[in-house]
Write a protein that holds these residues in place. Structure first.
Motif, PDB file in Angstrom:
ATOM      1  N   ASP A 180      13.849  -4.193   7.940  1.00  0.00           N
ATOM      2  CA  ASP A 180      14.202  -4.790   6.654  1.00  0.00           C
ATOM      3  C   ASP A 180      13.028  -5.663   6.233  1.00  0.00           C
ATOM      4  N   THR A 181      12.068  -5.055   5.550  1.00  0.00           N
ATOM      5  CA  THR A 181      10.877  -5.797   5.135  1.00  0.00           C
ATOM      6  C   THR A 181      10.209  -5.041   4.002  1.00  0.00           C
ATOM      7  N   GLU A 182       9.370  -5.726   3.249  1.00  0.00           N
ATOM      8  CA  GLU A 182       8.608  -5.080   2.197  1.00  0.00           C
ATOM      9  C   GLU A 182       7.520  -4.221   2.832  1.00  0.00           C
ATOM     10  N   ILE A 183       7.341  -3.027   2.289  1.00  0.00           N
ATOM     11  CA  ILE A 183       6.352  -2.100   2.822  1.00  0.00           C
ATOM     12  C   ILE A 183       5.205  -1.980   1.822  1.00  0.00           C
ATOM     13  N   GLY A 184       4.011  -2.317   2.246  1.00  0.00           N
ATOM     14  CA  GLY A 184       2.850  -2.176   1.376  1.00  0.00           C
ATOM     15  C   GLY A 184       1.689  -1.577   2.126  1.00  0.00           C
ATOM     16  N   SER A 185       1.959  -0.534   2.874  1.00  0.00           N
ATOM     17  CA  SER A 185       0.936   0.035   3.754  1.00  0.00           C
ATOM     18  C   SER A 185       0.842   1.538   3.550  1.00  0.00           C
ATOM     19  N   ASP A 186      -0.374   2.031   3.406  1.00  0.00           N
ATOM     20  CA  ASP A 186      -0.591   3.474   3.302  1.00  0.00           C
ATOM     21  C   ASP A 186      -0.385   4.170   4.642  1.00  0.00           C
ATOM     22  N   SER A 187      -0.278   3.398   5.719  1.00  0.00           N
ATOM     23  CA  SER A 187      -0.116   3.978   7.048  1.00  0.00           C
ATOM     24  C   SER A 187       1.338   4.307   7.367  1.00  0.00           C
TER      25      SER A 187
ATOM     26  N   ARG B  53       4.059  -1.804  14.392  1.00  0.00           N
ATOM     27  CA  ARG B  53       3.990  -0.735  15.378  1.00  0.00           C
ATOM     28  C   ARG B  53       4.025   0.636  14.711  1.00  0.00           C
ATOM     29  N   THR B  54       4.691   0.727  13.568  1.00  0.00           N
ATOM     30  CA  THR B  54       4.670   1.991  12.831  1.00  0.00           C
ATOM     31  C   THR B  54       3.310   2.198  12.187  1.00  0.00           C
ATOM     32  N   GLU B  55       2.720   1.130  11.693  1.00  0.00           N
ATOM     33  CA  GLU B  55       1.392   1.216  11.064  1.00  0.00           C
ATOM     34  C   GLU B  55       0.347   1.726  12.042  1.00  0.00           C
ATOM     35  N   ILE B  56       0.397   1.277  13.275  1.00  0.00           N
ATOM     36  CA  ILE B  56      -0.618   1.704  14.244  1.00  0.00           C
ATOM     37  C   ILE B  56      -0.227   3.009  14.932  1.00  0.00           C
ATOM     38  N   GLN B  57       0.833   3.635  14.412  1.00  0.00           N
ATOM     39  CA  GLN B  57       1.259   4.955  14.888  1.00  0.00           C
ATOM     40  C   GLN B  57       1.711   4.919  16.341  1.00  0.00           C
ATOM     41  N   SER B  58       2.257   3.804  16.814  1.00  0.00           N
ATOM     42  CA  SER B  58       2.660   3.700  18.215  1.00  0.00           C
ATOM     43  C   SER B  58       4.143   4.007  18.411  1.00  0.00           C
TER      44      SER B  58
END
Length: 308
Positions: free
Chosen positions: A148-155, A136-141
Motif C-alpha cells: 500500500d504505497t505510491e508507485i513511481g518507478s519504471d522498474s 525489493r520489487t524494484e531490484i527484482q529480488s
C-alpha cells in the motif's frame, strides 16, 4: 576524485580516535593512514582533525563531513543487501513480499494451496512495510509483491486493487446484531483508530465529521491485526479491512463482523518486477487471491484494462 580508501581511513580514525587503532582496524600501516587522511584533507580544502594535547579531535567541518561519509557507507551496505537478495533467487521458485495486511491474514492460505498443487515448489513469503516491498520489487529480488504505497518507478508494474472496510465489534456488544453500522451507531462507543496518516482512517474521519460525530478514540494502532486483538479484548470497535477481520474470526477471536456504511475504501497494489516476464506461478497465485477473496465474500475491484 575522492577514493574509497581515503574515506575508509578517515572513518576509522574518527570512530576509533587514533591513527594506531585505525591502522589495526582496517589492516593498513599507520603511515599509510596518515597519508590517506592528509590527502583527503588536501582534496577537501579543510582540516578534518586537530591535535589537542596529543589527541586527534575532529574539527567542526570534520564532524559535518563524517555525517555525509556515514550516509555513503550506509548506501554501500544497502547495495550489499540488495545484491544478496538478487543472488538468492532460484529458477522455478516463487518469492513473495507483502505488507502485513495480507501477509498476516490471507496470503499464507493461498501459498499453502499453491504448494500442494505444485509439488517441489520452492517458495517464500516475507512480510515488510510497503516501502520495503516496493524496494525489493524494484531490484527484482521477488516475483510478486503486495503493498500500500505510491508507485513511481519504471522498474515495477503495479495493479491497483480496491475494496471496502468492515466494522468489527466485540461479540458481546449490543452492536453485534446489526447487519450494517454507520457513524451514528458508533457515537459514544469506544473506538480503536489507525494513525492519522492512514488513508482509510482519513476517509473515516471525514465521514464522522460529515455526520457530526466525534469518535471516542481509546487506542491508536498501526496494524489492523492489533486492532482486531483489542476489539476481541472488549476495548472498543474498529473499522478494518475484511482480510484481517475474517482471519481474526477464523483464529477464534471473539469478534463479530458487520458491514459499514458509507463505504470506507482500502487499497493495495499488486507489484511485478518490470524487467522480466510474469511467471505462471505468480499469475496462478494472483488468480487464486481473487477467487478465494470472492468465495469469502470479499469484493475486490481493479481496473479491467490492467492485465493480470
Amino acid at each position: 576524485m575522492i577514493k574509497f580508501q581515503q574515506l575508509n581511513a578517515f572513518k576509522a580514525v574518527y570512530e576509533l580516535g587514533t591513527m594506531m587503532a585505525a591502522s589495526a582496524h582496517i589492516h593498513v600501516t599507520q603511515p599509510a593512514i596518515s597519508r590517506l587522511v592528509a590527502s583527503l584533507e588536501h582534496q577537501l580544502g579543510f582540516a578534518l582533525f586537530q591535535r589537542i594535547r596529543g589527541r586527534l579531535v575532529p574539527t567542526d567541518k570534520g564532524r559535518a563531513f563524517y555525517q555525509e561519509v556515514g550516509k555513503a557507507f550506509s548506501a554501500l551496505e544497502h547495495l550489499e543487501h540488495s545484491a544478496r537478495d538478487i543472488a538468492e533467487q532460484h529458477h522455478g521458485s516463487l518469492h513473495i513480499t507483502a505488507f502485513p495486511m495480507l501477509s498476516d491474514s490471507f496470503l499464507p492460505a493461498i501459498l499453502g494451496w499453491l504448494m500442494r498443487e505444485t509439488p517441489g515448489l520452492k517458495a517464500s513469503l516475507k512480510s515488510y512495510r510497503s516501502e520495503e516491498v516496493l524496494r525489493r520489487t524494484e531490484i527484482q529480488s521477488c516475483d510478486l509483491g503486495f503493498a500500500d504505497t505510491e508507485i513511481g518507478s519504471d522498474s515495477v508494474t503495479a495493479i491497483p486493487v480496491w475494496g471496502d472496510c468492515v466494522c468489527i465489534v466485540p461479540a458481546d456488544s449490543k452492536l453485534a446484531t446489526a447487519a450494517c453500522l454507520t457513524p451514528a451507531d458508533l457515537s459514544g462507543v469506544p473506538f480503536i483508530r489507525y494513525e492519522n496518516s492512514d488513508s482509510a482512517q482519513q476517509a473515516l474521519d471525514r465521514e464522522f465529521q460529515l455526520a457530526g460525530i466525534h469518535s471516542q478514540d481509546v487506542v491508536e494502532v498501526s496494524f489492523a491485526s492489533v486492532a482486531a486483538s483489542l476489539v476481541a479484548e472488549g476495548l472498543g470497535v474498529a473499522v478494518v479491512d475484511p482480510f484481517t477481520a475474517r482471519h481474526a474470526q477464523r483464529s477464534g477471536l471473539n469478534i463479530v463482523i458487520c458491514a459499514f456504511h458509507p463505504r470506507i475504501p482500502y487499497r493495495f497494489q499488486i507489484l511485478y518486477p518490470a524487467f522480466r516476464p510474469i511467471s505462471d506461478l505468480a499469475r496462478a497465485f494472483v488468480d487464486s487471491l481473487f477467487t478465494q477473496a470472492e468465495a469469502a465474500g470479499i469484493r475486490l475491484r481493479y481496473d479491467r484494462s490492467d492485465s493480470l
